[in-house]
Write a protein that holds these residues in place. Structure first.
Motif, PDB file in Angstrom:
ATOM      1  N   HIS A 119      36.087  -8.517  83.831  1.00  0.00           N
ATOM      2  CA  HIS A 119      36.923  -8.769  82.561  1.00  0.00           C
ATOM      3  C   HIS A 119      37.962  -9.621  82.885  1.00  0.00           C
ATOM      4  CE1 HIS A 119      35.045  -4.791  81.724  1.00  0.00           C
ATOM      5  NE2 HIS A 119      35.035  -5.028  80.701  1.00  0.00           N
ATOM      6  N   ASN A 120      38.033 -10.535  83.766  1.00  0.00           N
ATOM      7  CA  ASN A 120      38.993 -11.586  84.053  1.00  0.00           C
ATOM      8  C   ASN A 120      39.407 -12.444  82.887  1.00  0.00           C
ATOM      9  OD1 ASN A 120      39.954 -11.243  87.076  1.00  0.00           O
ATOM     10  ND2 ASN A 120      37.614 -10.920  86.932  1.00  0.00           N
ATOM     11  N   GLY A 121      38.284 -12.890  82.024  1.00  0.00           N
ATOM     12  CA  GLY A 121      38.512 -13.822  80.992  1.00  0.00           C
ATOM     13  C   GLY A 121      39.304 -12.766  79.908  1.00  0.00           C
ATOM     14  N   LEU A 122      38.949 -11.844  79.542  1.00  0.00           N
ATOM     15  CA  LEU A 122      39.875 -11.015  78.721  1.00  0.00           C
ATOM     16  C   LEU A 122      41.174 -10.853  79.059  1.00  0.00           C
ATOM     17  CD1 LEU A 122      37.271  -8.123  77.384  1.00  0.00           C
ATOM     18  CD2 LEU A 122      37.855 -10.375  76.407  1.00  0.00           C
ATOM     19  N   VAL A 123      41.489 -10.488  80.278  1.00  0.00           N
ATOM     20  CA  VAL A 123      42.640 -10.161  80.814  1.00  0.00           C
ATOM     21  C   VAL A 123      43.713 -11.634  80.810  1.00  0.00           C
ATOM     22  CG1 VAL A 123      44.125  -9.789  82.858  1.00  0.00           C
ATOM     23  CG2 VAL A 123      42.326  -8.316  82.241  1.00  0.00           C
ATOM     24  N   ALA A 124      42.973 -12.785  81.266  1.00  0.00           N
ATOM     25  CA  ALA A 124      43.644 -13.937  81.288  1.00  0.00           C
ATOM     26  C   ALA A 124      43.956 -14.553  79.809  1.00  0.00           C
ATOM     27  CB  ALA A 124      42.714 -15.131  81.680  1.00  0.00           C
ATOM     28  N   ARG A 125      43.291 -14.109  78.703  1.00  0.00           N
ATOM     29  CA  ARG A 125      43.623 -14.813  77.535  1.00  0.00           C
ATOM     30  C   ARG A 125      44.657 -13.690  76.875  1.00  0.00           C
ATOM     31  NH1 ARG A 125      38.263 -16.134  78.000  1.00  0.00           N
ATOM     32  NH2 ARG A 125      37.219 -14.200  77.318  1.00  0.00           N
ATOM     33  N   ALA A 126      44.558 -12.532  77.200  1.00  0.00           N
ATOM     34  CA  ALA A 126      45.582 -11.403  76.600  1.00  0.00           C
ATOM     35  C   ALA A 126      47.016 -11.709  77.296  1.00  0.00           C
ATOM     36  CB  ALA A 126      44.926  -9.983  77.120  1.00  0.00           C
ATOM     37  N   ALA A 127      47.014 -12.068  78.541  1.00  0.00           N
ATOM     38  CA  ALA A 127      48.105 -12.438  79.279  1.00  0.00           C
ATOM     39  C   ALA A 127      48.847 -13.799  78.863  1.00  0.00           C
ATOM     40  CB  ALA A 127      47.795 -12.672  80.912  1.00  0.00           C
ATOM     41  N   GLU A 128      47.992 -14.707  78.268  1.00  0.00           N
ATOM     42  CA  GLU A 128      48.332 -16.052  77.952  1.00  0.00           C
ATOM     43  C   GLU A 128      49.225 -15.483  76.467  1.00  0.00           C
ATOM     44  OE1 GLU A 128      46.707 -20.211  77.099  1.00  0.00           O
ATOM     45  OE2 GLU A 128      45.675 -18.497  75.708  1.00  0.00           O
ATOM     46  N   ARG A 129      48.504 -14.641  75.551  1.00  0.00           N
ATOM     47  CA  ARG A 129      49.210 -14.178  74.568  1.00  0.00           C
ATOM     48  C   ARG A 129      50.500 -13.552  74.866  1.00  0.00           C
ATOM     49  NH1 ARG A 129      48.149 -12.331  68.766  1.00  0.00           N
ATOM     50  NH2 ARG A 129      46.253 -13.125  68.731  1.00  0.00           N
ATOM     51  N   LEU A 130      50.517 -12.801  75.753  1.00  0.00           N
ATOM     52  CA  LEU A 130      51.624 -11.795  76.007  1.00  0.00           C
ATOM     53  C   LEU A 130      52.719 -12.741  76.568  1.00  0.00           C
ATOM     54  CD1 LEU A 130      52.597  -8.905  75.947  1.00  0.00           C
ATOM     55  CD2 LEU A 130      51.795  -8.550  78.328  1.00  0.00           C
ATOM     56  N   VAL A 131      52.654 -13.607  77.409  1.00  0.00           N
ATOM     57  CA  VAL A 131      53.621 -14.461  77.773  1.00  0.00           C
ATOM     58  C   VAL A 131      54.271 -15.359  76.500  1.00  0.00           C
ATOM     59  CG1 VAL A 131      54.262 -16.810  79.072  1.00  0.00           C
ATOM     60  CG2 VAL A 131      52.734 -15.087  79.940  1.00  0.00           C
ATOM     61  N   LEU A 132      53.365 -15.702  75.667  1.00  0.00           N
ATOM     62  CA  LEU A 132      54.129 -16.270  74.238  1.00  0.00           C
ATOM     63  C   LEU A 132      55.210 -15.209  73.410  1.00  0.00           C
ATOM     64  CD1 LEU A 132      50.977 -18.304  72.771  1.00  0.00           C
ATOM     65  CD2 LEU A 132      52.987 -19.055  74.453  1.00  0.00           C
ATOM     66  N   VAL A 133      54.607 -14.069  73.621  1.00  0.00           N
ATOM     67  CA  VAL A 133      55.504 -13.118  72.874  1.00  0.00           C
ATOM     68  C   VAL A 133      56.699 -12.721  73.744  1.00  0.00           C
ATOM     69  CG1 VAL A 133      55.632 -10.578  72.348  1.00  0.00           C
ATOM     70  CG2 VAL A 133      53.493 -11.711  71.800  1.00  0.00           C
ATOM     71  N   ALA A 134      56.405 -12.460  75.247  1.00  0.00           N
ATOM     72  CA  ALA A 134      57.430 -12.261  75.926  1.00  0.00           C
ATOM     73  C   ALA A 134      58.783 -13.389  76.039  1.00  0.00           C
ATOM     74  CB  ALA A 134      57.074 -11.835  77.227  1.00  0.00           C
ATOM     75  N   ARG A 135      58.329 -14.616  76.019  1.00  0.00           N
ATOM     76  CA  ARG A 135      59.008 -15.815  76.184  1.00  0.00           C
ATOM     77  C   ARG A 135      59.671 -16.200  74.855  1.00  0.00           C
ATOM     78  NH1 ARG A 135      58.608 -18.459  81.417  1.00  0.00           N
ATOM     79  NH2 ARG A 135      59.919 -19.882  80.379  1.00  0.00           N
ATOM     80  N   GLY A 136      59.441 -15.599  73.894  1.00  0.00           N
ATOM     81  CA  GLY A 136      60.139 -15.813  72.714  1.00  0.00           C
ATOM     82  C   GLY A 136      59.468 -16.994  71.855  1.00  0.00           C
ATOM     83  N   VAL A 137      58.190 -17.453  72.078  1.00  0.00           N
ATOM     84  CA  VAL A 137      57.662 -18.507  71.306  1.00  0.00           C
ATOM     85  C   VAL A 137      57.064 -17.981  69.927  1.00  0.00           C
ATOM     86  CG1 VAL A 137      55.493 -19.866  71.200  1.00  0.00           C
ATOM     87  CG2 VAL A 137      56.807 -19.844  73.293  1.00  0.00           C
ATOM     88  N   ASP A 138      56.744 -16.652  70.124  1.00  0.00           N
ATOM     89  CA  ASP A 138      56.129 -15.754  69.252  1.00  0.00           C
ATOM     90  C   ASP A 138      56.169 -14.553  69.147  1.00  0.00           C
ATOM     91  OD1 ASP A 138      54.303 -15.285  66.800  1.00  0.00           O
ATOM     92  OD2 ASP A 138      52.515 -15.764  67.994  1.00  0.00           O
TER      93      ASP A 138
END
Length: 237
Positions: A163-182
């Motif tokens: 499930h590395n692809g699912l984790v990678a794309r979820a991590a990307e979204r989460l970074v955008l949330v945590a870093r205040g972009v979205d």
């Protein structure tokens, strides 16, 4: 070392302007619809669309309607399961990135791999890769750059047993949330990748081969994908 690496990547030709343009597009979508007044249902819809798109990229044959009705195949069901817990991991990502990444894999891979492999790196090299990724989360670098690099590292190195692809794309979204972009997770980066699927898969394939040219291509691609992610937001409906 992480800061120096990210600074060097951000200086690659065309990358600063491409990422800045993508960020402007995201900001415009969020600002135009009044982010502070957004209904939580829009966040839920964005997460659902993202889960579906990520699952399709992972090989799911389920339609968005099937996912919405709870009739998804195994891959899509795993993506949805992760999406429902994702935003709760934003503060964890900030204070303990390795724990957040492990939790993401544990959630998405539950029942698919042995219990003792959930959330654990495949080997010593994967463990080192995850430690490197963890240092990037709070690095002093543009958030879109950090999100793209983390996604690229996880999808190319495949540090987990599955499930590395699912984790990678979820991590990307989460970074955008945590870093205040979205912060309310209203853009849909997974849908951006699905809309550009040939470029996404081609760039990821080249990234696995390594080299600065491959990373350069990935970052320029990521900027296009973030622009598409903004267009895929429920706020554009």
């Amino acid at each position: 070392m992480t800061h120096e690496l990210l600074t060097r990547l951000h200086a690659l030709e065309g990358v600063p302007s491409a990422l800045a343009s993508a960020r402007d597009g995201i900001d415009a979508v969020l600002r135009d619809r009044g982010l502070r007044r957004t209904d939580p249902a829009a966040t839920a819809e964005s997460l659902l669309r993202g889960a579906h798109a990520s699952a399709v990229l992972e090989g799911s044959a389920s339609s968005l309607d099937e996912v919405r009705e709870g009739e998804a195949d195994e891959v899509a069901a795993a993506a949805v399961r992760l999406s429902t817990q994702l935003l709760s991991l934003a503060p964890v990502l900030q204070r303990s990135p390795l724990q957040a990444l492990a939790r993401m894999h544990t959630v998405v891979a539950a029942g698919a791999v042995p219990q003792d492999r959930l959330g654990r790196p495949r080997d010593a090299a994967a463990s080192e890769l995850l430690r490197t990724v963890a240092t990037m989360v709070t690095a002093d670098a543009p958030a879109l750059l950090v999100a793209a690099v983390i996604h690229g590292e996880l999808v190319s190195a495949e540090p987990f047993a599955s499930h590395n692809g699912l984790v990678a794309r979820a991590a990307e979204r989460l970074v955008l949330v945590a870093r205040g972009v979205d912060e309310k997770s209203l853009v849909v980066p997974e849908a951006g990748h699905l809309a550009l699927r040939p470029a996404y898969e081609g760039s990821a394939r080249v990234l696995r081969e390594g080299g600065q040219a491959a990373v350069h291509r990935w970052l320029l691609y990521a900027a296009e994908a973030y622009a598409a992610a903004a267009e895929a937001s429920p706020l554009r409906d």
